[in-house]
Design an enzyme around this catalytic site. Structure first.
Site, PDB file in Angstrom:
ATOM      1  N   ASP A 161     -46.758 -66.508  33.302  1.00 23.41           N
ATOM      2  CA  ASP A 161     -48.117 -66.319  32.787  1.00 23.41           C
ATOM      3  C   ASP A 161     -48.483 -64.838  32.776  1.00 23.41           C
ATOM      4  O   ASP A 161     -48.568 -64.215  33.827  1.00 23.41           O
ATOM      5  CB  ASP A 161     -49.083 -67.116  33.686  1.00 23.41           C
ATOM      6  CG  ASP A 161     -50.482 -67.211  33.122  1.00 23.41           C
ATOM      7  OD1 ASP A 161     -50.800 -66.477  32.168  1.00 23.41           O
ATOM      8  OD2 ASP A 161     -51.265 -68.012  33.654  1.00 23.41           O
ATOM      9  N   HIS A 172     -51.137 -74.032  23.611  1.00 23.82           N
ATOM     10  CA  HIS A 172     -52.030 -73.008  24.165  1.00 23.82           C
ATOM     11  C   HIS A 172     -51.817 -71.651  23.510  1.00 23.82           C
ATOM     12  O   HIS A 172     -52.791 -70.974  23.152  1.00 23.82           O
ATOM     13  CB  HIS A 172     -51.803 -72.928  25.683  1.00 23.82           C
ATOM     14  CG  HIS A 172     -52.665 -71.935  26.379  1.00 23.82           C
ATOM     15  ND1 HIS A 172     -54.013 -72.124  26.565  1.00 23.82           N
ATOM     16  CD2 HIS A 172     -52.379 -70.729  26.939  1.00 23.82           C
ATOM     17  CE1 HIS A 172     -54.516 -71.084  27.211  1.00 23.82           C
ATOM     18  NE2 HIS A 172     -53.537 -70.224  27.451  1.00 23.82           N
TER      19      HIS A 172
HETATM   20  C1  HEM Z   1     -55.532 -72.506  33.828  1.00 25.71           C
HETATM   21  C2  HEM Z   1     -55.718 -72.003  32.619  1.00 25.71           C
HETATM   22  C3  HEM Z   1     -54.665 -71.278  31.856  1.00 25.71           C
HETATM   23  C4  HEM Z   1     -53.307 -71.330  31.986  1.00 25.71           C
HETATM   24  C5  HEM Z   1     -52.495 -72.183  32.938  1.00 25.71           C
HETATM   25  C6  HEM Z   1     -52.757 -70.435  31.017  1.00 25.71           C
HETATM   26  C7  HEM Z   1     -51.400 -70.211  30.834  1.00 25.71           C
HETATM   27  C8  HEM Z   1     -50.865 -69.402  29.856  1.00 25.71           C
HETATM   28  C9  HEM Z   1     -49.457 -69.228  29.611  1.00 25.71           C
HETATM   29  C10 HEM Z   1     -48.358 -69.883  30.428  1.00 25.71           C
HETATM   30  C11 HEM Z   1     -49.321 -68.408  28.557  1.00 25.71           C
HETATM   31  C12 HEM Z   1     -48.016 -67.966  27.905  1.00 25.71           C
HETATM   32  C13 HEM Z   1     -47.431 -66.717  28.483  1.00 25.71           C
HETATM   33  C14 HEM Z   1     -48.244 -65.483  28.260  1.00 25.71           C
HETATM   34  O1  HEM Z   1     -48.215 -64.891  27.175  1.00 25.71           O
HETATM   35  O2  HEM Z   1     -48.964 -65.124  29.193  1.00 25.71           O
HETATM   36  C15 HEM Z   1     -50.649 -68.026  28.149  1.00 25.71           C
HETATM   37  C16 HEM Z   1     -50.940 -67.180  27.099  1.00 25.71           C
HETATM   38  C17 HEM Z   1     -52.202 -66.768  26.770  1.00 25.71           C
HETATM   39  N1  HEM Z   1     -53.385 -67.218  27.303  1.00 25.71           N
HETATM   40 FE1  HEM Z   1     -53.579 -68.579  28.743  1.00 25.71          FE
HETATM   41  N2  HEM Z   1     -53.779 -69.844  30.326  1.00 25.71           N
HETATM   42  C18 HEM Z   1     -54.958 -70.331  30.815  1.00 25.71           C
HETATM   43  C19 HEM Z   1     -56.229 -69.989  30.414  1.00 25.71           C
HETATM   44  C20 HEM Z   1     -56.521 -69.055  29.455  1.00 25.71           C
HETATM   45  C21 HEM Z   1     -57.843 -68.615  29.088  1.00 25.71           C
HETATM   46  C22 HEM Z   1     -59.134 -69.119  29.708  1.00 25.71           C
HETATM   47  C23 HEM Z   1     -57.692 -67.674  28.110  1.00 25.71           C
HETATM   48  C24 HEM Z   1     -58.763 -66.882  27.395  1.00 25.71           C
HETATM   49  C25 HEM Z   1     -59.899 -67.361  27.016  1.00 25.71           C
HETATM   50  C26 HEM Z   1     -56.277 -67.534  27.866  1.00 25.71           C
HETATM   51  C27 HEM Z   1     -55.740 -66.651  26.969  1.00 25.71           C
HETATM   52  C28 HEM Z   1     -54.398 -66.514  26.723  1.00 25.71           C
HETATM   53  C29 HEM Z   1     -53.861 -65.583  25.752  1.00 25.71           C
HETATM   54  C30 HEM Z   1     -54.662 -64.606  24.905  1.00 25.71           C
HETATM   55  C31 HEM Z   1     -52.485 -65.764  25.757  1.00 25.71           C
HETATM   56  C32 HEM Z   1     -51.450 -65.036  24.904  1.00 25.71           C
HETATM   57  C33 HEM Z   1     -51.296 -65.792  23.595  1.00 25.71           C
HETATM   58  C34 HEM Z   1     -50.315 -65.116  22.673  1.00 25.71           C
HETATM   59  O3  HEM Z   1     -49.127 -65.407  22.743  1.00 25.71           O
HETATM   60  O4  HEM Z   1     -50.773 -64.307  21.857  1.00 25.71           O
HETATM   61  N3  HEM Z   1     -55.600 -68.379  28.702  1.00 25.71           N
HETATM   62  N4  HEM Z   1     -51.580 -68.663  28.946  1.00 25.71           N
END
Ligand code: HEM
Length: 432
Positions: free
Chosen positions: A256, A348
């Site tokens: 993440d 996601h």
């Molecule tokens: C418990 C809640 C969440 C989990 C478990 C989670 C997990 C992840 C994971 C595993 C990734 C893919 C790896 C990475 O690029 O970091 C990701 C990408 C991302 N997450 Fe989350 N996330 C959560 C909540 C959120 C929230 C609340 C936001 C913003 C409002 C968010 C925004 C993003 C963004 C902007 C990406 C990158 C997307 C891309 O590839 O352009 N996430 N998240």
């Protein structure tokens, strides 16, 4: 652009190193971590030798570089604990520096007492700044009753944030329009005990006792100005547990933090750092903290392939489902033999990705686990949450496969004032 206003300069880096070289550059802290964890034998030996006053540890080390006996462990640990991060600079420490970020994180929010007026706020910030300086240098706080606990700074940083009420009491004309509770999202189940606040401290270090002691000292400083509203603690892997630069894993086991603006590559001014047009906040940032519970009992029952499709990335290395390495770009156009998208429509990463480069945020999430709950303290920095965090969260709130297993239970927004110089104090620009 150098984001490293706050840390010791790396040694031996040639001037004009490329961005990718710089991204991998080796600060003293990296050397220590790399030496202890990855076994850069000579570095570890010099470090440990210097600490013990002997060079014998070089021959005592096995070729993994791991400490072999308790004495070596002690020495390595001591070196770790000695790491310091300067609190001075254009930006506050604890946001892009140190790199890697520390293992133990505490967010604490306070409510100002009714009697804490403009002058009192100024006094309060001076007192807090003095102790930030002392504690981050490994010195006891003012009248520290346990100064021994301050002797291990362990890369301590203390980042300060202001809620709207604090800014209003200093000067009502200086409250940015975004410094207010976020608009409600349909799936929110917010608990006031994890939301809001007039003043925020983000205390981070590689040692939990350092964090606890620093917070206790600052709490004492604040006692006559503010009362505690909430405390939320989080963690990453212990420092040295994995090579420096490894992207963290969250409690769902996912890598993440992969796709994130990089201060070595991306222009942070105007995206993460406020610019001159933000007046007193220039060099500062806007901070959003969301406490998100993970429903791990039901998540655990989901097939591994479905868990990967939920995010759009695999579990072993965090590669997009269209690639093999964590850093491979996601191919959102790719389809499988049935003509279906390899990265599902409501995965996601597809829902979180924006085509607008100004809509990006610097994510700084950490894990939490307490009172039988586990989840993510989702933290992010940007110049304006209303145009950066909010549209992303609106898309996720509307449709995200992950929603079946997460609940947003806390929400807070703070203005992060710029950094300060020796002799100054955090937030001084607010006073003109
Ligand atoms: C418990 C809640 C969440 C989990 C478990 C989670 C997990 C992840 C994971 C595993 C990734 C893919 C790896 C990475 O690029 O970091 C990701 C990408 C991302 N997450 Fe989350 N996330 C959560 C909540 C959120 C929230 C609340 C936001 C913003 C409002 C968010 C925004 C993003 C963004 C902007 C990406 C990158 C997307 C891309 O590839 O352009 N996430 N998240």
């Amino acid at each position: 652009m150098s984001p490293n206003d706050n840390t010791e300069q790396p040694t031996g880096e040639p001037l004009g190193a490329s961005a990718s070289d710089s991204a991998r550059r080796v600060s003293r802290r990296h050397l220590l971590i790399g030496g202890a964890a990855a076994g850069a034998g000579a570095v570890a030996a010099v470090g440990i030798g210097a600490a013990t006053g002997s060079l014998s540890s070089q021959s005592d080390s096995d070729n993994t570089g791991s400490p072999k006996n308790s004495k070596e462990y002690e020495s390595a640990a001591k070196l770790f604990g000695e790491g310091t991060v300067s609190p001075y600079g254009k930006h506050q420490a604890g946001i892009v520096e140190p790199n890697p970020l520390q293992a133990n994180i505490r967010y604490a929010a306070y409510d100002l007492l009714p009697s804490t007026d403009r002058n009192a706020i100024k006094r309060m910030l001076r007192v807090v700044t003095g102790d930030i300086e002392r504690l981050t240098e490994g010195r006891g706080a003012l009248a520290d009753s346990e100064p021994e606990l301050a002797e291990i700074p362990a890369n301590l940083t203390i980042t300060v944030g202001f809620g709207a009420e604090l800014v209003r009491r200093v000067n009502p004309n200086l409250v940015p329009d975004w410094l207010a509770p976020l608009p409600a999202f349909t799936r929110d189940q917010l608990d006031a005990s994890y939301s809001g606040g007039d003043l925020m401290l983000n205390i981070q270090a590689d040692d939990p006792l350092t964090v606890a002691h620093a917070h206790r000292m600052l709490m004492r400083d604040l006692a006559s100005f503010a009362s505690i509203r909430w405390v939320q603690s989080g963690f990453r892997r212990a420092a040295g547990a994995e090579p420096a630069g490894t992207t963290m894993r969250n409690m769902m086991g996912q890598v993440d933090g992969t796709v994130n603006p990089d201060p070595e590559v991306d222009e942070f001014d105007g995206l993460v750092w406020e610019t001159a047009k933000a007046g007193w906040l220039a060099g500062g940032s806007a901070f959003v903290l969301r406490r998100i519970d993970m429903l791990l009992d039901t998540w655990d029952k989901v097939a591994r392939s479905a868990r990967e499709e939920t995010i759009g990335r695999d579990l072993p290395v965090g590669a997009p489902l269209t690639g093999t390495k964590e850093t491979d770009p996601a191919d959102f156009e790719a389809v499988n033999s049935l003509g279906l998208p390899v990265i599902p429509d409501f995965a996601h990463i597809r829902r979180a990705r924006s085509t607008d480069p100004n809509e990006r945020i610097l994510r700084r999430g950490v894990n939490f686990e307490d009172n039988g709950k586990a989840g993510l303290l989702f933290a992010c920095y940007q110049v304006n949450p209303l145009t950066q965090f909010v549209p992303i969260q609106q898309r996720l709130d509307e449709l995200d496969l992950l929603n079946q297993w997460i609940v947003h239970v806390g929400s807070a927004v703070f203005a992060i004032p710029p950094g300060f110089k020796k002799g100054g104090f955090v937030g001084e620009t607010l006073f003109g």
